[in-house]
Motif scaffolding. Sequence first.
Motif, PDB file in Angstrom:
ATOM      1  N   CYS A   9       3.706  -1.865   0.041  1.00  0.00           N
ATOM      2  CA  CYS A   9       3.414  -1.966  -1.393  1.00  0.00           C
ATOM      3  C   CYS A   9       4.341  -1.142  -2.268  1.00  0.00           C
ATOM      4  N   ARG A  60       4.175   2.156  -2.864  1.00  0.00           N
ATOM      5  CA  ARG A  60       3.637   3.389  -3.454  1.00  0.00           C
ATOM      6  C   ARG A  60       4.216   4.600  -2.733  1.00  0.00           C
ATOM      7  N   CYS A  73      -2.541  -0.121   2.978  1.00  0.00           N
ATOM      8  CA  CYS A  73      -1.820  -1.271   3.536  1.00  0.00           C
ATOM      9  C   CYS A  73      -2.178  -1.489   5.001  1.00  0.00           C
ATOM     10  N   GLU A  94       5.669  -7.988   4.664  1.00  0.00           N
ATOM     11  CA  GLU A  94       6.314  -8.523   3.468  1.00  0.00           C
ATOM     12  C   GLU A  94       5.296  -9.061   2.472  1.00  0.00           C
ATOM     13  N   ARG A  95       4.137  -9.491   2.951  1.00  0.00           N
ATOM     14  CA  ARG A  95       3.112 -10.068   2.090  1.00  0.00           C
ATOM     15  C   ARG A  95       2.201  -9.029   1.445  1.00  0.00           C
ATOM     16  N   GLU A 146       0.855  -6.120  -0.993  1.00  0.00           N
ATOM     17  CA  GLU A 146       1.116  -5.711  -2.371  1.00  0.00           C
ATOM     18  C   GLU A 146       0.082  -4.689  -2.802  1.00  0.00           C
ATOM     19  N   GLN A 147       0.460  -3.841  -3.743  1.00  0.00           N
ATOM     20  CA  GLN A 147      -0.437  -2.807  -4.245  1.00  0.00           C
ATOM     21  C   GLN A 147      -1.367  -3.412  -5.286  1.00  0.00           C
ATOM     22  N   SER A 180      -4.944  -2.138  -1.140  1.00  0.00           N
ATOM     23  CA  SER A 180      -3.829  -3.075  -1.032  1.00  0.00           C
ATOM     24  C   SER A 180      -4.412  -4.401  -0.588  1.00  0.00           C
ATOM     25  N   ASP A 190      -0.704 -10.833  -0.145  1.00  0.00           N
ATOM     26  CA  ASP A 190      -0.416 -11.815  -1.163  1.00  0.00           C
ATOM     27  C   ASP A 190      -0.737 -13.198  -0.613  1.00  0.00           C
TER      28      ASP A 190
END
Length: 81
Positions: free
Chosen positions: A9, A11, A50, A66-67, A69-70, A76, A79
């Motif tokens: 993500c 962060r 994550c 890769e998928r 996201e934050q 998390s 996506d």
Amino acid sequence: MANGSCDGCGRPVTVTGGIANLWTFGEESEGSAMTLELADGTSHLLCYPCIEALPDEGEPTATDIERLEQVDEETSRLDVL
């Protein structure tokens, strides 16, 4: 503690380990991320939200990383493709 960013993500995270943390004890010694070595041969620095968002079924892969996201400071998610 080493500083970096989550591969999932983005962060900011801290990682414990190494000679700098040899005598570190207490709350601050835990860090906020871990490096995971996945079954596909890749390794990734991931924050705990994550890690929790990775799929439970099967072995996680670089595609799952890769998928990520934050969503906010504490969660998390994967996506939706």
